[in-house]
Design a protein around this motif. Sequence first.
Motif, PDB file in Angstrom:
ATOM      1  N   HIS A 186     -46.012  -9.763 -34.013  1.00 14.98           N
ATOM      2  CA  HIS A 186     -45.896 -11.050 -34.693  1.00 14.98           C
ATOM      3  C   HIS A 186     -46.766 -10.999 -35.947  1.00 14.98           C
ATOM      4  N   PRO A 187     -46.227 -11.383 -37.113  1.00 15.99           N
ATOM      5  CA  PRO A 187     -46.983 -11.186 -38.355  1.00 15.99           C
ATOM      6  C   PRO A 187     -48.288 -11.981 -38.442  1.00 15.99           C
ATOM      7  N   LEU A 188     -48.368 -13.126 -37.753  1.00 15.83           N
ATOM      8  CA  LEU A 188     -49.576 -13.955 -37.874  1.00 15.83           C
ATOM      9  C   LEU A 188     -50.584 -13.698 -36.761  1.00 15.83           C
ATOM     10  N   THR A 189     -50.097 -13.506 -35.534  1.00 17.76           N
ATOM     11  CA  THR A 189     -51.040 -13.364 -34.411  1.00 17.76           C
ATOM     12  C   THR A 189     -51.192 -11.919 -33.933  1.00 17.76           C
ATOM     13  N   GLY A 190     -50.258 -11.066 -34.300  1.00 25.97           N
ATOM     14  CA  GLY A 190     -50.320  -9.667 -33.857  1.00 25.97           C
ATOM     15  C   GLY A 190     -49.796  -9.441 -32.451  1.00 25.97           C
ATOM     16  N   ALA A 191     -49.265 -10.495 -31.814  1.00 23.02           N
ATOM     17  CA  ALA A 191     -48.738 -10.345 -30.444  1.00 23.02           C
ATOM     18  C   ALA A 191     -47.486  -9.464 -30.461  1.00 23.02           C
ATOM     19  N   LEU A 446     -38.399 -16.800 -42.736  1.00 27.33           N
ATOM     20  CA  LEU A 446     -38.056 -18.065 -42.083  1.00 27.33           C
ATOM     21  C   LEU A 446     -39.145 -18.442 -41.077  1.00 27.33           C
ATOM     22  N   GLU A 447     -39.522 -17.497 -40.250  1.00 22.95           N
ATOM     23  CA  GLU A 447     -40.505 -17.776 -39.210  1.00 22.95           C
ATOM     24  C   GLU A 447     -41.892 -18.020 -39.809  1.00 22.95           C
ATOM     25  N   GLN A 452     -46.241 -21.749 -41.098  1.00 21.93           N
ATOM     26  CA  GLN A 452     -47.213 -22.293 -42.064  1.00 21.93           C
ATOM     27  C   GLN A 452     -46.966 -23.782 -42.309  1.00 21.93           C
ATOM     28  N   SER A 453     -45.690 -24.164 -42.363  1.00 23.91           N
ATOM     29  CA  SER A 453     -45.363 -25.576 -42.604  1.00 23.91           C
ATOM     30  C   SER A 453     -45.868 -26.442 -41.458  1.00 23.91           C
ATOM     31  N   LEU A 454     -45.651 -25.966 -40.228  1.00 24.40           N
ATOM     32  CA  LEU A 454     -46.089 -26.750 -39.066  1.00 24.40           C
ATOM     33  C   LEU A 454     -47.610 -26.842 -38.998  1.00 24.40           C
ATOM     34  N   LEU A 455     -48.256 -25.810 -39.513  1.00 23.83           N
ATOM     35  CA  LEU A 455     -49.722 -25.829 -39.576  1.00 23.83           C
ATOM     36  C   LEU A 455     -50.177 -26.916 -40.557  1.00 23.83           C
TER      37      LEU A 455
ATOM     38  N   ARG B  36     -49.435 -23.207 -34.131  1.00 25.52           N
ATOM     39  CA  ARG B  36     -48.490 -24.315 -33.989  1.00 25.52           C
ATOM     40  C   ARG B  36     -47.126 -23.797 -33.541  1.00 25.52           C
ATOM     41  N   LEU B  37     -46.799 -22.586 -33.999  1.00 24.77           N
ATOM     42  CA  LEU B  37     -45.536 -21.967 -33.604  1.00 24.77           C
ATOM     43  C   LEU B  37     -45.900 -20.683 -32.848  1.00 24.77           C
ATOM     44  N   PRO B  38     -46.123 -20.794 -31.531  1.00 24.85           N
ATOM     45  CA  PRO B  38     -46.564 -19.611 -30.781  1.00 24.85           C
ATOM     46  C   PRO B  38     -45.544 -18.467 -30.905  1.00 24.85           C
ATOM     47  N   PRO B  39     -46.002 -17.205 -30.784  1.00 26.97           N
ATOM     48  CA  PRO B  39     -45.103 -16.065 -31.018  1.00 26.97           C
ATOM     49  C   PRO B  39     -43.917 -15.988 -30.072  1.00 26.97           C
TER      50      PRO B  39
END
Lengths: 502, 153
Positions: A186-191, A446-447, A452-455, B36-39
Amino acid sequence: MLFSWEFLFNGFGIALSPENLLYALIGCFVGTLVGVLPGIGPSSAIAILIPLTTILPETPAIIMMAAIYYGAMYGGSTTAIVVNIPGEASSVPTALDGYEMAKQGRAGAALGISAISSFAAGTLSLVGLTFFAPVLANFALAFGPPEYFALMFMGLSLVISLSGRALLKGIIGMAIGLLVSIVGQHPLTGAARLTFGWSEMLAGVNFISVIIGLFAIGEVLVNVEKNIKLIYDKKLKGIFPTWADIRRCLGAMGRSSAVGFFMGLLPGCAPAVTTFVAYDLEKRVSKHPEKFGKGAIEGVAAPEGANNATSSGGFVPLFAFGLPTGPALAVLLGGLMMYGLQPGPLLFQTKPNFVWAVIASMYIGNVMCLVLNLPLVGLWARIAVIPFPVLGPLIILFSVIGAYSIRFLLFDVWVALLFGIVGYLMRKLKFPMAPLVLASVLAQMLEASLSQSLLISQGSIAIFFTRPISLFFMILAFASIARGIWMTIKTSGPEQAEEETD
Amino acid sequence: MKTQRSADKTSGISLAVLGVVVIVASYGITSPIADRLPPHTLPVVLGWTTLATGILLALRAWRSRSEGVVIEWPNREGLIRVVVNLVGLAVFIALITPLGMPLATWVYVTFSIWYLDRRIIRAVIIGFLSGATVFYVFVRFLELSFPLGPLQR
């Protein structure tokens, strides 16, 4: 950044010097070559040449690098049209009609209109770059994550029209395309997502491998199965497009210039997105939308025009703010910084001769690319007469080289092989492939923009409907979806949808 | 899967199974960082979408009164050609590391052209030229980092 005729004329004076003309020509030639070769794109070509250009002064070096970038846009359509290998995602819409034209013996006309449309749109968007850069750059800055999400969502809504009458299968293709692109970290969390414990999959699936597999390998398998001896059974008709062809495409060239240029201003909005949008727009405004996907020449002119217009549009935020809108421009930015040039408003004040010489050279380079490409049309079109038992393995070879060269991972080549089988089955089972490609191209942005928008909005989706630009794109997206569903219900019952796919 | 109807039923069921696999795998996705948008959100949504559209496709085919068009599956010879080419490609990919890209190219192109064309001299010449092109254009001139196998020395 202020426009002045004096600066522009000075720029032309510098760009027209024999040394700069020579480097522009070399750049156009190398760019066309790397565009044709599926194994290497403009980003790699510029990166490879950066160390070699250190012996040059800044102006010819950047002129050459810029020429490689837009030159590659000219060459990129060749394999898409002639052998149905879109080496880049941006060439997928070109292949939809270009390859159909080639199968009808009109590969030359498709290649010719592609070069002419690239020239027309590239030049028109250069006019935009020359005169309106400051205003347009500010427009690009007004785009935040919600606007990007709305834009990507609108892009995804094109699946409806790309699916033709096979709407359900198009939606399935879209879901598969999105699924494929979220494999990996995952690009933001690394999961790790959907890697099934396989470490190679952590790097994710590159969409270029998917495209190469679906189109090139899948197409070869179909021809191998049928024991085809010649890829086109029809003789080559007229190597160049006729005046009637060109007249038919004038509207498409104008519209694709506008679409490509304005979307090209937005960082991250790659030609892969704009070519689909331009293709879809052309299909919608056409009096004969049913001919799209079956060899409509406007279906070649529109994406090719948008491709080049996007590449020129990308220079606005690059020069005005130092913002690269794509990987190739990011490498070009590296080239600028290597010479101690910091793009931004100050660059126009401190180095006006340099900036305007580069802009002027792009007008000249577009003419050079046209002159270089049109005579080659006959040569490329004749690839069609190579016997398929020879051409087929060579297509597979270039597919392997293309897939491997993306990240130098064998994993990408295996992915191409897997999607070759998927592409073969999709052809047999009449699933449209374009929605899968479009979704895989849009997925990451898109993701990321949604996240980022929801943040920003603390979880509220109202953010997409309360900001004017994002609201505009959301309305367009929902209108597109509603229209597509309505057209599907109106023009075909479920039985017809089953039987007729693109 | 001879007709479009039976093919749609089979592909619908296969997609539904894929959807279930994705849903199960998605619920196992964990993230060290709160977001906010979990993976796992998008994979879960897409898993359900694949499941639902797969079921819909199969149901639509099941309820359809028409068999639809006949699908042109390959005959025995065609199937053998497809399988041999796929196996050839898989072997080519597997040989890239031990033999290097230029030599593997030579072997693959020679074999494939010979298999489709049955003209051995033409196959060997084109195979050799392809390998040489890979070596001189992509490795030497463009300096792409291809495995070279024995040519590394």
